[in-house]
Motif scaffolding. Structure first.
Motif, short mmCIF file in Angstrom:
data_model
loop_
_atom_site.label_atom_id
_atom_site.label_comp_id
_atom_site.label_asym_id
_atom_site.label_seq_id
_atom_site.Cartn_x
_atom_site.Cartn_y
_atom_site.Cartn_z
N TYR A 185 -10.48 13.25 -0.88
CA TYR A 185 -10.05 12.93 -2.16
C TYR A 185 -9.83 14.23 -3.03
O TYR A 185 -9.79 14.23 -4.35
N PHE A 214 -5.06 11.67 8.53
CA PHE A 214 -4.41 10.46 8.23
C PHE A 214 -3.00 10.66 8.87
O PHE A 214 -1.88 11.02 7.92
N ILE A 219 -4.36 7.52 -2.81
CA ILE A 219 -5.17 8.42 -2.55
C ILE A 219 -4.99 9.55 -3.72
O ILE A 219 -5.86 10.10 -4.03
N HIS A 255 -5.51 14.28 4.16
CA HIS A 255 -5.51 12.75 3.68
C HIS A 255 -4.12 12.43 3.29
O HIS A 255 -3.70 11.14 3.86
N SER A 284 -8.66 0.75 0.24
CA SER A 284 -8.24 -0.31 1.32
C SER A 284 -9.44 -1.03 1.61
O SER A 284 -9.42 -1.94 2.39
N HIS A 341 -7.57 9.00 11.79
CA HIS A 341 -7.02 7.77 11.26
C HIS A 341 -5.48 7.57 12.10
O HIS A 341 -5.05 8.36 11.60
N TYR A 353 0.76 -1.27 0.00
CA TYR A 353 -0.07 0.02 0.00
C TYR A 353 0.87 1.20 -0.04
O TYR A 353 0.60 1.96 -0.68
N ASN A 402 -14.19 2.68 0.75
CA ASN A 402 -13.41 3.48 -0.14
C ASN A 402 -12.75 2.66 -1.06
O ASN A 402 -12.57 1.36 -0.88
O1 NIG Z 1 -9.07 4.48 5.60
N1 NIG Z 1 -5.93 5.00 5.02
C1 NIG Z 1 -6.27 6.10 4.92
N2 NIG Z 1 -7.44 6.25 4.09
C2 NIG Z 1 -8.39 5.33 3.69
C3 NIG Z 1 -7.78 4.55 2.28
C4 NIG Z 1 -7.80 5.68 1.26
C5 NIG Z 1 -7.48 5.26 -0.05
O2 NIG Z 1 -6.53 4.18 -0.04
O3 NIG Z 1 -8.20 5.66 -0.88
C6 NIG Z 1 -8.44 4.22 4.74
O4 NIG Z 1 -7.97 3.06 4.71
#
Ligand code: NIG
Ligand code: FE
Length: 421
Positions: free
Chosen positions: A152, A222, A112, A185, A337, A250, A102, A334
């Protein structure tokens, strides 16, 4: 709307005269009534009890629905989602199968940033239509209340566009919806080397408009290696708190970098993800003993489908509950993930992989989820005065059958504010 009486309910689940946030051992206590009736007036729960105590007169003056063999539960309260997004990312899903992580995908401009690029090419109306379809999809799967994040957009225009979409969803949908500003984010490419500049944009360009137009209920960051540090998280949250936005963060998804200490200090409403926890952090999240001087009254929101999808270790739900923490379960729906908003699968996975008891999982996905978005006065339990947001199961042998038969669709009907959808 005519009054409705639902009769011969095999089991009416999560019946509470009054509700409170459930911590530790309390999570396993799930009050039910066997062979029950339920009366709904103007979309609100008006009365319930045992069939044998139902007044005959009542029976004659109401529209009656007989549900022999079926269970009724409060609809799911999904307190962490990102359902406003422009396109799917199954190419990255394949990249992960081929070996990329990731973090590696994110570092290459995927993740993202990939979603932000797609979002910038879509109008507010297009985004609304896409999110509306997802809302319809999850409500048919039993979700009756939902929190939705921005994140986003990553520009003043993009973030405001997302939040306006969420505002319109709130206006048009009968679901209970809360909105969270997640401008932090990730750093957009233009601010890759200028973190201060982006934080400045969040604080001085985005937040004042968000506050003025009442576009968000909460602030999220995040907090993660390669994303936002605990110090940056604190700066952004403190600025948002000036406008009355409480933090829902997060933290500890991939690394433990101090997000939990920051979140506790900020009195976050909930700390979400928590795949990576040290024993000291588990104690802190359970107030037992506090890591810091501050007592923390918030929730730990676990997102097992995100851990499952990214092949991360599952959140240590058992240790958290056994040491007294308040747990909520959410889908994290989303494109990166957790490309699923199916709370039935979230509940099943929490039992199968995190060893939560079915009763604990149902409480965590209903009443505690409601607390995690402060809609506990309107949803999350069968309580007189709350909205009739209900899941009607197909005939099933027991409550534990719901997470056990994880691949079957066990929902017969869903009711939102007294109306079948
Ligand atoms: O909650 N980890 C950060 N944000 C999202 C994933 C966002 C993405 O990959 O688009 C989450 O896992
Ligand atoms: Fe998330």
């Amino acid at each position: 709307m005519p009054s409705q009486i639902i009769t011969n309910i095999k089991q009416l689940v999560n019946v509470r005269k009054q509700s409170h946030l459930l911590r530790g051992a309390e999570l396993a206590e799930l009050p039910v009534i066997d062979n029950a009736y339920l009366i709904i007036e103007d979309g609100i729960i008006a009365e319930y009890g045992k069939m044998q105590d139902m007044q005959h007169a009542t029976h004659n003056t109401h529209h009656t629905i007989d549900v022999s063999g079926q269970f009724i539960l409060p609809a799911w309260c999904d307190s962490h989602t990102h359902i406003v997004f422009a396109g799917s990312r199954e190419n990255e899903f394949v990249n992960k199968i081929e070996g990329l992580s990731y973090a590696e995908i994110a570092a290459k401009g995927g993740g993202i940033l990939n979603s932000a690029k797609k979002l910038s090419e879509n109008s507010e109306d297009e985004l609304f239509n896409l999110a509306w379809k997802r809302l319809e999809e999850v409500s048919k799967l039993g979700t009756g209340a939902i929190e939705i994040k921005s994140g986003y957009g990553l520009s003043v225009e993009g973030e405001l566009k997302m939040l306006r979409v969420i505002k319109k969803l709130k206006e048009k949908s009968s679901l209970s919806i809360k909105s969270t500003f997640l401008g932090a984010h990730t750093y957009p490419l233009t601010f890759k080397e200028n973190h201060e500049g982006y934080i400045d944009l969040i604080i001085n360009e985005m937040l004042p408009v968000i506050a003025k137009e009442k576009l968000a209920d909460y602030i999220d960051v995040f907090c993660e290696t390669g994303f936002f540090t605990p110090e940056e998280t604190e700066t952004i949250c403190r600025a948002a708190m000036q406008y009355g936005l409480k933090p829902k963060l997060h933290v500890n998804q991939l690394n433990s970098i101090g997000g939990i200490e920051a979140g506790i200090k900020l009195k976050a409403l909930s700390l979400d993800h928590l795949e990576t926890l040290s024993p000291a952090e588990i104690n802190a999240l359970s107030n037992n003993p506090p890591l810091l001087e501050d007592e923390w009254k918030g929730l730990c929101t676990l997102l097992p489908t995100a851990a499952f999808f990214l092949r991360l270790p599952m959140q240590p739900a058992r240790q958290l509950i056994d040491s007294g923490a308040a747990i909520a379960l959410a889908s994290d729906y989303n494109p990166g993930s957790s490309p699923s908003g199916n709370m039935n699968f979230v509940v099943a996975l929490s039992c199968i992989q995190m060893k939560m008891l079915p009763e604990e999982a149902i409480n965590a996905a209903t009443i505690n989820g409601a607390y995690a978005m402060e809609v506990d006065n309107e949803v999350g339990s069968i309580t007189v005065g709350k909205k009739a947001n209900l899941i009607f199961t197909k005939p099933i042998p027991s409550l534990a059958y719901i997470p056990y038969a994880f691949g079957s669709n066990l929902i017969d009907k869903v009711m939102i504010s007294g109306e079948f959808i």
